[in-house]
Design a protein around this motif. Structure first.
Motif, PDB file in Angstrom:
ATOM      1  N   SER A   1       0.947  -1.049  -0.003  1.00 18.74           N
ATOM      2  CA  SER A   1      -0.202   0.014  -0.089  1.00 18.74           C
ATOM      3  C   SER A   1       0.815   1.066  -0.018  1.00 18.74           C
ATOM      4  O   SER A   1       0.414   2.299  -0.416  1.00 18.74           O
ATOM      5  N   ASN A   2       2.027   1.142   0.426  1.00 21.87           N
ATOM      6  CA  ASN A   2       2.855   2.504   0.691  1.00 21.87           C
ATOM      7  C   ASN A   2       3.598   2.559  -0.601  1.00 21.87           C
ATOM      8  O   ASN A   2       4.392   1.809  -1.004  1.00 21.87           O
ATOM      9  N   PRO A   3       3.335   3.780  -1.211  1.00 23.62           N
ATOM     10  CA  PRO A   3       3.928   3.834  -2.730  1.00 23.62           C
ATOM     11  C   PRO A   3       5.559   3.991  -2.734  1.00 23.62           C
ATOM     12  O   PRO A   3       6.172   3.293  -3.557  1.00 23.62           O
ATOM     13  N   THR A   4       6.398   4.547  -1.596  1.00 24.82           N
ATOM     14  CA  THR A   4       7.846   4.495  -1.603  1.00 24.82           C
ATOM     15  C   THR A   4       8.326   2.839  -1.338  1.00 24.82           C
ATOM     16  O   THR A   4       9.105   2.649  -2.030  1.00 24.82           O
ATOM     17  N   THR A   5       7.641   2.245  -0.451  1.00 24.25           N
ATOM     18  CA  THR A   5       7.851   0.734  -0.224  1.00 24.25           C
ATOM     19  C   THR A   5       7.584   0.026  -1.559  1.00 24.25           C
ATOM     20  O   THR A   5       8.385  -0.917  -1.709  1.00 24.25           O
ATOM     21  N   TYR A   6       6.653   0.278  -2.141  1.00 18.26           N
ATOM     22  CA  TYR A   6       6.280  -0.467  -3.409  1.00 18.26           C
ATOM     23  C   TYR A   6       7.436  -0.034  -4.531  1.00 18.26           C
ATOM     24  O   TYR A   6       7.651  -1.272  -5.329  1.00 18.26           O
ATOM     25  N   ASN A   7       7.892   1.009  -4.308  1.00 19.61           N
ATOM     26  CA  ASN A   7       8.854   1.338  -5.406  1.00 19.61           C
ATOM     27  C   ASN A   7      10.176   0.678  -5.237  1.00 19.61           C
ATOM     28  O   ASN A   7      11.095   0.097  -5.830  1.00 19.61           O
ATOM     29  N   LEU A   8      10.449   0.352  -3.859  1.00 21.37           N
ATOM     30  CA  LEU A   8      11.578  -0.179  -3.209  1.00 21.37           C
ATOM     31  C   LEU A   8      11.538  -1.509  -3.573  1.00 21.37           C
ATOM     32  O   LEU A   8      12.461  -2.311  -3.801  1.00 21.37           O
ATOM     33  N   CYS A   9      10.469  -2.174  -3.523  1.00 20.85           N
ATOM     34  CA  CYS A   9      10.336  -3.736  -3.741  1.00 20.85           C
ATOM     35  C   CYS A   9      10.483  -4.077  -5.110  1.00 20.85           C
ATOM     36  O   CYS A   9      11.207  -4.934  -5.381  1.00 20.85           O
ATOM     37  N   ARG A  10       9.845  -3.096  -6.257  1.00 19.05           N
ATOM     38  CA  ARG A  10      10.273  -3.348  -7.745  1.00 19.05           C
ATOM     39  C   ARG A  10      11.633  -3.294  -7.860  1.00 19.05           C
ATOM     40  O   ARG A  10      12.341  -4.280  -8.739  1.00 19.05           O
ATOM     41  N   MET A  11      12.444  -2.315  -7.187  1.00 21.01           N
ATOM     42  CA  MET A  11      13.819  -2.130  -7.367  1.00 21.01           C
ATOM     43  C   MET A  11      14.665  -3.623  -6.705  1.00 21.01           C
ATOM     44  O   MET A  11      15.479  -4.024  -7.489  1.00 21.01           O
ATOM     45  N   ASN A  12      14.202  -3.785  -5.725  1.00 19.85           N
ATOM     46  CA  ASN A  12      14.682  -5.079  -5.144  1.00 19.85           C
ATOM     47  C   ASN A  12      14.598  -6.252  -5.789  1.00 19.85           C
ATOM     48  O   ASN A  12      15.530  -7.171  -5.888  1.00 19.85           O
ATOM     49  N   MET A  13      13.377  -6.239  -6.585  1.00 17.38           N
ATOM     50  CA  MET A  13      13.222  -7.552  -7.311  1.00 17.38           C
ATOM     51  C   MET A  13      14.242  -7.626  -8.560  1.00 17.38           C
ATOM     52  O   MET A  13      14.782  -8.556  -8.863  1.00 17.38           O
ATOM     53  N   ILE A  14      14.248  -6.195  -9.264  1.00 16.63           N
ATOM     54  CA  ILE A  14      15.155  -6.268 -10.524  1.00 16.63           C
ATOM     55  C   ILE A  14      16.753  -6.546  -9.966  1.00 16.63           C
ATOM     56  O   ILE A  14      17.494  -6.857 -10.796  1.00 16.63           O
ATOM     57  N   MET A  15      17.016  -5.897  -8.711  1.00 17.83           N
ATOM     58  CA  MET A  15      18.378  -5.699  -8.556  1.00 17.83           C
ATOM     59  C   MET A  15      18.627  -7.444  -8.225  1.00 17.83           C
ATOM     60  O   MET A  15      19.884  -7.719  -8.018  1.00 17.83           O
ATOM     61  N   HIS A  16      17.845  -8.183  -7.910  1.00 21.78           N
ATOM     62  CA  HIS A  16      18.187  -9.735  -7.622  1.00 21.78           C
ATOM     63  C   HIS A  16      17.828 -10.576  -9.046  1.00 21.78           C
ATOM     64  O   HIS A  16      17.635 -11.629  -8.959  1.00 21.78           O
ATOM     65  N   ASP A  17      17.869  -9.960  -9.958  1.00 25.82           N
ATOM     66  CA  ASP A  17      17.877 -10.262 -11.343  1.00 25.82           C
ATOM     67  C   ASP A  17      16.622 -11.265 -11.663  1.00 25.82           C
ATOM     68  O   ASP A  17      16.619 -11.954 -12.342  1.00 25.82           O
TER      69      ASP A  17
END
Length: 523
Positions: free
Chosen positions: A258-274
């Motif tokens: 629900s939190n937009p900042t955390t949502y962005n962090l999650c997508r970055m984290n996914m991509i950073m883990h390839d």
């Protein structure tokens, strides 16, 4: 140097940079900048490596391709390939290394704030109309380069950004090694480090790795591959990614935050883990009120979650017509949405799936609507497989003891429920209680083998649970009472007599001193 040593060095280097450069800026604010810039460098390096592979047959290098006579045609061809393979596109002049070089040039042309803002916007715009648009849209919205937090003047802001980029440019992310996840793990480490100092806010975006390990190992029991894994309150995505470490392969990752900042962090984290953008679907909305339209009709093989403890929700009567809640006859109370999250997850769980979620202890014994839902889950559905009590003070921002509920729609041990009391099994580290690997292994091994251990675990029949009126409070099933050694009354009486004798002797000595001094005795 081993992979582990490389990882430790990278973790510490990145954390040192974060601490050295944030100055007086609040750690929460600086987190978004440092993690965002690390992500930008990652995207740049991936872009450069991929483009060089495409250009290799022509003997060209991506760094200089914009000076080529056919630059327009070449860049368009690379862009087309990159959007499918990577999900985004960056021109050579937009790469992290180019901006870092320009910012560190030492001349008056080193002002890069405007160019940097344009590049970050360009990354998002490059995905417009493509399959990856939802995964990259507004990804950098928390990197506000105009914020006064970066500095009072434009020059001060530019100076700080240049410092950050310069320090990061000097670090080898080792992305050429496709088998390594050193950077992804270092990124996860940084998120955890920021969480440890964020107090109550940390619970909004991060589940401690010790708890993530337990949940991940529980839902992957007897599995080497998973079709899908889902987290309805996914935060930074650490739980989803932890599940992937426990099996050889995860087909698809799904999450909602629900939190937009955390949502962005999650997508970055996914991509950073390839994790390829086609393999994850993260949605930004309140899970209970607005579940993702792409998720709600899916059923997931593994579900893990650390929902916000006893959160408020509307509990509107309209939810009684919602398929997630309608069977139960009652809704979770407005001030405690814990069971609403459980009901949502059960709705999303596949018939052969397993879900494990962390909840406050109150869900085990509170009455009224929660007692009704708990009884329905056990008596009518028989979904509850295990209840695991965790130590207090292992989550950031709260010291309350928590529990893990494990639920399955088709249980192998359908006639009983396993109870584990791991509340006293931890190690004290500074002000935090920590579950070491041995503690985690004991919990998981006890669950997987349904081991009964005195004062630690017990397998209760459904009849026993019914006799307790579906109250799941762990001490009702796992007796951790320690008998005190019997008191030797004779020895106590003898000790009291000796004490009286000693006191009498002491009084006589004091009286003698008082007589010598010519003063009245105090008794």
């Amino acid at each position: 140097m081993s992979e582990e040593e490389k990882q430790q060095i990278l973790k510490q280097t990145l954390w040192n940079i974060a601490n050295d450069l944030r100055g007086n800026m609040d750690a929460d604010d600086f987190r978004d900048y440092i993690l965002g810039f690390i992500f930008y460098k990652y995207l740049s390096r991936k872009m450069e490596l991929y483009a060089n592979v495409i250009l290799q047959p022509d003997g060209l290098d991506y760094e200089t391709v914009e000076q080529h006579p056919q630059a327009t045609e070449l860049l368009e061809a690379i862009r087309f390939e990159a959007l499918d393979k990577l999900g985004y596109f960056l021109k050579p002049s937009e790469l992290f290394s180019e901006l870092a070089k320009r910012g560190n040039s030492g001349n008056k042309n080193n002002f890069i704030l405007g160019d940097l803002a344009n590049v970050l916007t360009s990354i998002e715009q490059s995905t417009m109309g493509s399959e990856s648009e939802d995964d990259f849209g507004n990804l950098f919205e928390d990197l506000d380069l105009t914020s006064s937090k970066l500095g009072k003047t434009e020059d001060a802001k530019n100076e700080l950004i240049v410092k950050v980029l310069t320090h990061l440019e000097g670090i080898d992310f080792d992305l050429e090694n496709s088998d390594s996840d050193i950077l992804g793990d270092a990124y996860e480490y940084l998120i955890g480090q920021f969480a440890s100092g964020a107090g109550k806010k940390a619970g909004e975006f991060y589940t401690p790795q010790q708890v993530s390990k337990i949940l991940a190992q529980l839902v992957t029991t007897n599995k080497t591959k998973l079709k899908s894994v889902y987290d309805p309150t996914c935060g930074s995505g650490s739980l989803l990614l932890r599940v992937a470490k426990e099996v050889k392969e995860v087909g698809e990752f799904y999450g909602q935050e629900s939190n937009p900042t955390t949502y962005n962090l999650c997508r970055m984290n996914m991509i950073m883990h390839d994790v390829h953008y086609k393999r994850f679907d993260i949605y930004n909305e309140d899970t209970l009120v607005n579940p993702s339209p792409n998720h709600i009709d899916k059923r997931f093989e593994a579900i893990v979650a650390n929902p916000p403890f006893s959160a408020n929700w509307s509990a509107s009567p309209l939810f009684m017509s919602d398929d997630r809640f309608s069977d139960y006859g009652k809704l979770a109370p407005k001030s405690k949405a814990d069971f609403a999250f459980v009901q949502h997850m059960i709705h999303q769980l596949d018939d052969d799936g397993t879900m494990a979620c962390v909840l406050p202890h109150g869900v085990l014994f509170r009455g009224a609507a929660e007692g009704h839902i708990r009884k329905f889950l056990i008596e009518e559905k028989n979904y509850l497989d295990a209840v695991i009590g965790l130590p207090a003070n292992i989550f950031y921002g709260t010291s309350i003891p928590t529990c893990i509920l494990v639920l399955k729609k088709n249980r192998e041990q359908a006639g009983n429920i396993l109870f584990i009391d791991a509340s006293a099994h931890f190690e004290k580290v500074k002000t935090q209680n920590v579950l070491q690997d041995t503690h985690i292994e004991e919990i998981v091994n006890t669950y997987r083998n349904r081991i009964v251990t005195d004062k630690y675990s017990y397998v209760a029949t459904l009849d026993e649970v019914k006799e307790n009126d579906y109250n799941l409070n762990i001490p009702r099933y796992v007796d951790t009472f320690e008998e005190e050694e019997p008191v030797d009354i004779t020895a106590v009486a003898k000790a009291i007599k000796q004490l009286d004798h000693d006191m009498q002797q002491t009084d006589e000595i004091i009286a003698g001193f008082c007589n010598e001094l010519g003063i009245e005795t105090p008794f």
